[in-house]
Scaffold this motif. Structure first.
Motif, PDB file in Angstrom:
ATOM      1  N   PHE A 168       1.722  10.804   5.394  1.00  0.00           N
ATOM      2  CA  PHE A 168       2.613   9.746   5.733  1.00  0.00           C
ATOM      3  C   PHE A 168       2.188   8.972   6.688  1.00  0.00           C
ATOM      4  N   GLN A 169       2.474   7.400   6.597  1.00  0.00           N
ATOM      5  CA  GLN A 169       2.148   6.525   7.537  1.00  0.00           C
ATOM      6  C   GLN A 169       2.877   6.689   9.006  1.00  0.00           C
ATOM      7  N   ILE A 170       4.174   7.060   8.705  1.00  0.00           N
ATOM      8  CA  ILE A 170       5.280   7.403   9.670  1.00  0.00           C
ATOM      9  C   ILE A 170       5.099   8.889   9.983  1.00  0.00           C
ATOM     10  N   LEU A 210      -3.682   9.428   1.603  1.00  0.00           N
ATOM     11  CA  LEU A 210      -3.654   9.298   3.190  1.00  0.00           C
ATOM     12  C   LEU A 210      -3.241   7.832   3.205  1.00  0.00           C
ATOM     13  N   ASP A 211      -2.020   7.725   3.879  1.00  0.00           N
ATOM     14  CA  ASP A 211      -1.288   6.505   4.123  1.00  0.00           C
ATOM     15  C   ASP A 211      -1.580   6.306   5.768  1.00  0.00           C
ATOM     16  N   GLU A 212      -2.734   5.515   5.956  1.00  0.00           N
ATOM     17  CA  GLU A 212      -2.858   4.892   7.368  1.00  0.00           C
ATOM     18  C   GLU A 212      -2.875   6.189   8.552  1.00  0.00           C
ATOM     19  N   PRO A 213      -3.953   7.141   8.024  1.00  0.00           N
ATOM     20  CA  PRO A 213      -4.018   8.348   8.875  1.00  0.00           C
ATOM     21  C   PRO A 213      -4.247   8.072  10.343  1.00  0.00           C
ATOM     22  N   LYS A 238       0.857  -1.158  -0.074  1.00  0.00           N
ATOM     23  CA  LYS A 238       0.062  -0.046  -0.133  1.00  0.00           C
ATOM     24  C   LYS A 238       0.713   1.275  -0.008  1.00  0.00           C
ATOM     25  N   THR A 239       1.959   1.195   0.824  1.00  0.00           N
ATOM     26  CA  THR A 239       2.697   2.468   1.018  1.00  0.00           C
ATOM     27  C   THR A 239       3.341   2.461  -0.499  1.00  0.00           C
ATOM     28  N   THR A 240       3.970   1.712  -0.958  1.00  0.00           N
ATOM     29  CA  THR A 240       4.714   1.618  -2.055  1.00  0.00           C
ATOM     30  C   THR A 240       3.864   2.126  -2.978  1.00  0.00           C
TER      31      THR A 240
HETATM   32 MG   LIG Z   1       2.246   0.837   4.739  1.00  0.00          MG
END
Ligand SMILES: [Mg+2]
Ligand SMILES: Nc1ncnc2c1ncn2[C@@H]1O[C@H](COP(=O)(O)OP(=O)(O)O)[C@@H](O)[C@H]1O
Lengths: 325, 248
Positions: free
Chosen positions: B85-87, B171-174, B43-45
């Motif tokens: 960002f997820q992080i 939105l990456d895992e808000p 997902k992030t990629t």
């Molecule tokens: Mg991810």
């Protein structure tokens, strides 16, 4: 939360220091110690160079190990024209700033494509190239260096050969450069430079081409450092490629770190303590034990290491904590 | 409805790991399109390739009618793609206001302004303050970013993405690492933008996905195995087997 910037120990100390620097010629006159004035002049000039490095290193995270090259280039921009009998100080300053900026543009365009240790090594390599270039110019003394027989000339009536006059030119220059960087750090541009150090990925996701901003910061830094070099040329009256050696660049980094990176007064503290220690240590050691002064580099190195390793934020950080107690 | 983001045959591998496998995807204007899938599904990629942080080995990405496959990250941001960002990726030494102002400033032409104090620019600060209000952080505007909680960092991420006035949010895992109360607040925040902003929402939190998404794509081992409405996804056998089964 933000607290007031005034009336903290650091602020008082900084103002006192600037006031002291402002009256140094008078003091050196009273005590009849021309030597102090000479050291103080050197402090002012190197502080200008350190401020220019601090902006890219401290605020921007670009560790340039080649900044002495700009000082050398600036100094040769005084020495070479004077050798050919072009005495105009305006010409010297113009050359010092533009040639340094150009050198920064070319070398920065390449080195800023890299990060971390690679950036450090490439900036150093470019500075060494400048070093060997001037070394090979026999016409201008090569490794013997070049004596500058007279100083830059500005208006008639202003004689920068006079140590006090020259001192105040350096002092006013320093104040102007400090103000320039004070504005720069707080500006939109400065905010982008700070952001790129803190988090490059985020900056690019926001739409900033960080490379372009860094390059401009690098060029400004080179230009200001070149100006310091032009002052240095007039100060020493003798210039040589040694001014550009990588150890000189390393010392400049040390001064910035010692004083506290990414702070307005850090470079002042850093250069001052570095040069004062350098001058005093041999004498103090000789007083303790005759002949011991010969080994002054050892405690000098240890003191620097101690501050860098154990005093977080350098001298500036130390004064900040003093204020919080 | 027009297609805002169009992904065709996207492919990316890291050595032996195939992180994105022949992914095709359409995100409609105004839609909230969720992407779900187990950890390591890619997902992030995928998001990184959409925002130009990484580039695919093969495939095409079109945005707003333009081929952006080779466009740089900053160029895509300027076209209106914003990501979170997820992080958490914020500027720790700046105040929350300055974080968002730096984002707003990115949208307001170039930043080669060397003289004026950026902290006292009323228009940028007003915009930044508005974004902070939208995510409920206005009371902490003057607090340093490193002094606020994880949940507040996640809200700040959203405010920064919004401040560039994007056409589309990635939105990456808000809700990553949030408690249920914080997650609920985040859902409410995002709900306010539903219909106004096109969103590609990567999320693990199923409550959030079903509350927000118009359509859902399920990503497993880099591959999209289904794209459908939330109800249809809930009933999809393949999805249940591959993913929802182990969660529920
Ligand atoms: Mg991810
Ligand atoms: N830079 C990278 N180098 C090597 N492998 C990577 C890299 N980024 C991601 N991967 C691998 O690609 C797969 C997908 O990762 P990621 O996109 O982070 O998944 P998700 O966000 O769905 O949890 C994982 O197997 C991960 O290990």
């Amino acid at each position: 939360m933000r607290t007031s910037n005034f009336l903290t120990p650091k602020w008082l100390f900084s103002v006192a220091l600037l006031l002291l620097l402002a009256v140094t010629p008078i003091l050196s006159d009273i005590f009849d110690q021309a030597f102090y004035l000479s050291i103080a002049t050197r402090i002012l000039i190197l502080t200008i160079a350190a401020i220019s490095l601090n902006f890219i290193l401290g605020y921007g995270g670009m560790i340039s190990l080649g900044h002495a090259a700009f000082i050398g280039i600036g100094a040769y921009c005084v020495g070479i024209p004077i050798y050919h009998d072009y005495s105009s100080g305006w010409l010297h300053i113009f050359l010092a700033i533009t040639v340094s900026a150009l050198f920064a543009l070319i070398t920065g365009a390449i080195s800023l494509r890299t990060k971390g240790v690679h950036f450090i090594m490439i900036t150093m390599a470019f500075a060494q190239m400048a070093f060997f270039l001037f070394l090979s110019m026999d016409e201008y003394g090569g490794d013997d260096g070049l004596t500058i027989w007279y100083d830059s000339e500005f208006f008639s009536g202003i004689d920068i050969d006079n140590p006090t006059t020259f001192y105040y030119i350096c002092f006013v220059s320093l104040i102007l450069v400090m103000y320039l960087y004070h504005r720069l750090v707080a500006s939109r541009f400065g905010r982008v430079i700070r952001g790129a150090k803190s988090n490059e990925k985020r900056m690019q996701a926001l739409g900033y081409s960080t490379y372009n901003y860094r390059l401009v910061a690098y060029v400004i830094s080179g230009a200001v450092c070149g100006y310091a070099g032009a002052l240095m040329g007039n100060y020493t009256n003798f210039i040589s490629p040694d001014m550009m050696g990588w150890t000189r660049s390393g010392e400049l980094i040390f001064m910035v770190v010692l004083g506290g990176t990414a702070t307005a007064f850090g470079p002042v503290f850093g250069v001052l303590s570095f040069l004062v220690l350098e001058e005093m240590l041999p004498n103090v050691m000789d007083m303790i034990h005759d002949g011991a002064g010969f080994y002054w580099h050892l405690p000098f190195g240890l003191i620097l290491l101690f501050v860098v390793l154990f005093v977080r934020g350098g001298i500036s950080g130390f004064l900040d904590r003093l204020g919080k107690r | 409805m027009t297609i805002l983001l169009e992904v065709r045959g996207l492919h990316k591998s890291f050595g032996g790991v195939i992180a994105t496998k022949n992914v095709s995807l359409d995100v409609m204007e105004g839609e909230v399109h969720a992407i779900i899938g187990p950890n390591g599904a890619g997902k992030t990629t995928l998001i990184s390739q959409l925002c130009g942080e990484q580039f695919p080995d093969a495939g095409k990405v079109r945005f707003n009618g333009r081929d952006i496959t080779k466009a740089s990250g900053p160029a895509r941001a300027k076209m209106g793609i914003a990501r979170s960002f997820q992080i958490t990726t914020v500027f720790q030494d700046m105040t929350l206001l300055e974080n968002v102002a730096l984002a707003a400033q990115a949208h307001d032409g170039h930043s080669f302004h060397f003289w004026r104090n950026a902290n006292s620019e009323p228009e940028i600060n007003r915009q930044a303050m508005e974004r902070l209000k939208e995510v409920g952080l206005e009371a902490k505007a003057m607090t340093l970013s490193r002094e606020v909680s994880h949940g507040e960092h996640r809200q700040l991420e959203i405010a920064m993405a919004l401040a560039t006035e994007p056409k589309m949010l990635l939105l990456d895992e808000p809700m990553a690492g949030m408690g249920s109360e914080e997650s609920q607040r985040m859902i409410e925040i995002l709900q306010r933008f539903k219909g106004q902003k096109t969103m590609l929402l990567v999320e693990h939190d199923m409550d959030a996905v079903f509350a927000l998404a118009d359509r859902i794509s399920v990503l497993v081992y880099g591959e999209i195995i289904a794209t459908d409405t939330p109800d249809a996804i809930r009933d999809n056998e393949a999805v249940k087997r591959a993913y929802l089964g182990e969660e529920a």
